[in-house]
Design a protein around this motif. Structure first.
Motif, PDB file in Angstrom:
ATOM      1  N   GLY A  11      24.584   5.475  16.469  1.00 21.89           N
ATOM      2  CA  GLY A  11      23.627   4.867  17.041  1.00 21.89           C
ATOM      3  C   GLY A  11      22.725   4.152  16.167  1.00 21.89           C
ATOM      4  N   PRO A  12      21.392   3.692  16.816  1.00 20.39           N
ATOM      5  CA  PRO A  12      20.542   2.978  15.578  1.00 20.39           C
ATOM      6  C   PRO A  12      19.926   4.080  14.725  1.00 20.39           C
ATOM      7  N   MET A  13      19.791   3.386  13.301  1.00 14.06           N
ATOM      8  CA  MET A  13      19.117   4.372  12.308  1.00 14.06           C
ATOM      9  C   MET A  13      17.798   4.354  12.374  1.00 14.06           C
ATOM     10  N   VAL A  14      17.256   5.589  12.767  1.00 12.75           N
ATOM     11  CA  VAL A  14      15.888   5.738  13.007  1.00 12.75           C
ATOM     12  C   VAL A  14      15.207   5.924  11.550  1.00 12.75           C
ATOM     13  N   ILE A  15      14.020   5.322  11.161  1.00 12.38           N
ATOM     14  CA  ILE A  15      13.425   5.249   9.901  1.00 12.38           C
ATOM     15  C   ILE A  15      12.014   5.539  10.001  1.00 12.38           C
ATOM     16  N   GLY A  16      11.373   6.320   9.529  1.00 18.65           N
ATOM     17  CA  GLY A  16      10.062   6.744   9.579  1.00 18.65           C
ATOM     18  C   GLY A  16       9.064   6.033   8.496  1.00 18.65           C
ATOM     19  N   LEU A  17       8.162   5.470   8.698  1.00 21.45           N
ATOM     20  CA  LEU A  17       7.276   4.788   7.694  1.00 21.45           C
ATOM     21  C   LEU A  17       6.220   5.909   7.516  1.00 21.45           C
ATOM     22  N   LYS A  18       5.836   6.302   6.366  1.00 19.75           N
ATOM     23  CA  LYS A  18       5.034   7.146   6.034  1.00 19.75           C
ATOM     24  C   LYS A  18       3.872   6.249   5.145  1.00 19.75           C
ATOM     25  N   ILE A  19       2.497   6.772   4.761  1.00 18.33           N
ATOM     26  CA  ILE A  19       1.587   6.137   4.351  1.00 18.33           C
ATOM     27  C   ILE A  19       0.574   7.100   3.635  1.00 18.33           C
ATOM     28  N   GLY A  20       0.052   6.744   2.433  1.00 14.16           N
ATOM     29  CA  GLY A  20      -0.905   7.693   2.052  1.00 14.16           C
ATOM     30  C   GLY A  20      -2.394   7.672   2.877  1.00 14.16           C
ATOM     31  N   VAL A  21      -3.045   8.667   2.869  1.00 13.02           N
ATOM     32  CA  VAL A  21      -3.986   8.854   3.749  1.00 13.02           C
ATOM     33  C   VAL A  21      -5.378   7.943   3.399  1.00 13.02           C
ATOM     34  N   GLU A  22      -5.667   7.669   2.112  1.00 20.24           N
ATOM     35  CA  GLU A  22      -6.441   6.908   1.554  1.00 20.24           C
ATOM     36  C   GLU A  22      -6.281   5.254   1.772  1.00 20.24           C
ATOM     37  N   ARG A  23      -4.874   5.016   1.556  1.00 22.86           N
ATOM     38  CA  ARG A  23      -4.502   3.736   1.586  1.00 22.86           C
ATOM     39  C   ARG A  23      -4.646   3.394   3.236  1.00 22.86           C
ATOM     40  N   LEU A  24      -4.136   4.121   4.070  1.00 25.17           N
ATOM     41  CA  LEU A  24      -4.462   3.820   5.740  1.00 25.17           C
ATOM     42  C   LEU A  24      -5.698   3.742   6.025  1.00 25.17           C
ATOM     43  N   VAL A  25      -6.603   4.486   5.528  1.00 25.62           N
ATOM     44  CA  VAL A  25      -8.077   4.554   5.861  1.00 25.62           C
ATOM     45  C   VAL A  25      -8.650   3.085   5.431  1.00 25.62           C
TER      46      VAL A  25
END
Length: 277
Positions: free
Chosen positions: A195-209
């Motif tokens: 099936g499709p490849m599922v990929i999670g995109l993570k990010i740092g808290v400070e950068r996201l804020v």
């Protein structure tokens, strides 16, 4: 710190100018505190069009990068700039000459040859339509036909990454992770091998804020909500990371990556999967 240097850069193309823009920005990025002032001239295919371009170059001298196939137009532009001591660069020439020597074949002067209406072109168009139709959790069942599905909290560049991948012929869709909302059941239907490849995109808290705060400022929204509250964002990011770990999905950290870099990492994962098959 050295003050910023601003300079005029004229991009002259007989096609869409995509190549010129990509090369110029990649080159300019290698210089700190340097800001190019872009002057773009696309679909320049006649003397009349070129004359207008030359008037603008003369009014704001700088550097000229071009991709023009017509020999007469190229010569006219080069002579014009040489007489005024304006540096020019035919961006594609080194690559074309190298290929010509290697292949022992003379290159054609075909304008916009990379945009030929071949099967690859139509695959890209289909992939772009797919990305738009399956953006932000739309048409969930149709995601089973994707090549890759991206998951991430708000402002992890899911949409632009999907569109960039689509331009490479990859069918990509995305699902937002919203606090308090259950994962769509379609994800349970995906075969991890075929099936499709599922990929999670993570990010740092400070950068996201920081990214979310800038987004709200752009919308003239000054109220403080969980959207930018550091503790709430930390809980949101932590829950997303736990989900990725539980499901054993591939993960890419987008904290300091551009969309192009994220897409390149995804393409590498897709290629590795293809090679294993």
């Amino acid at each position: 710190m050295r003050p910023s240097i601003f300079f005029n850069v004229h991009l002259v193309s007989d096609s869409t100018g995509e190549t010129l823009n990509a090369v110029m920005r990649a080159a300019a990025a290698q210089f700190e505190n340097v800001t190019p002032l872009e002057h773009n001239y696309y679909l320049v295919r006649s003397e009349r069009q070129l004359e207008r371009v030359m008037r603008e170059i003369e009014a704001a001298p700088g550097v000229v990068w071009f991709t023009i196939s017509d020999e007469d137009l190229r010569l006219k532009l080069e002579q014009f700039c040489r007489a005024r001591h304006i540096p020019t660069l035919a961006v594609l020439d080194p690559s074309i000459h190298m290929l010509s020597r290697h292949l022992g074949v003379t290159a054609s002067d075909r304008v916009a040859g990379q945009h030929a209406l071949n099967a690859e072109y139509f695959e890209r168009i289909e992939a772009i339509n797919f990305a738009l139709a399956h953006d932000d959790g739309q048409n969930l069942q149709g995601l089973l036909a994707a090549d890759v599905i991206l998951l991430g909290v708000s402002r992890t560049s899911k949409t632009p990454t999907c569109v960039y991948l689509a331009n490479r012929g990859v069918k990509a869709g995305n699902i937002p992770l919203v606090p308090g909302m259950r994962m769509p059941s379609v994800l349970d239907e995906i075969d991890p091998k075929t099936g499709p490849m599922v990929i999670g995109l993570k990010i740092g808290v400070e950068r996201l804020v920081q990214i979310r705060s800038q987004r709200l400022m752009a919308l003239n929204e000054n109220s403080i909500t969980d959207y930018t509250d550091e503790e709430a964002v930390r809980a949101e990011v932590t829950e997303a990371s736990r989900l990725f770990q539980r499901r054993k999905w591939a993960v890419i950290d987008v904290s300091r990556r551009s969309v192009e870099e994220t897409a390149a990492a995804i393409l590498n994962k897709l290629n590795q999967r293809h090679d294993q098959e």
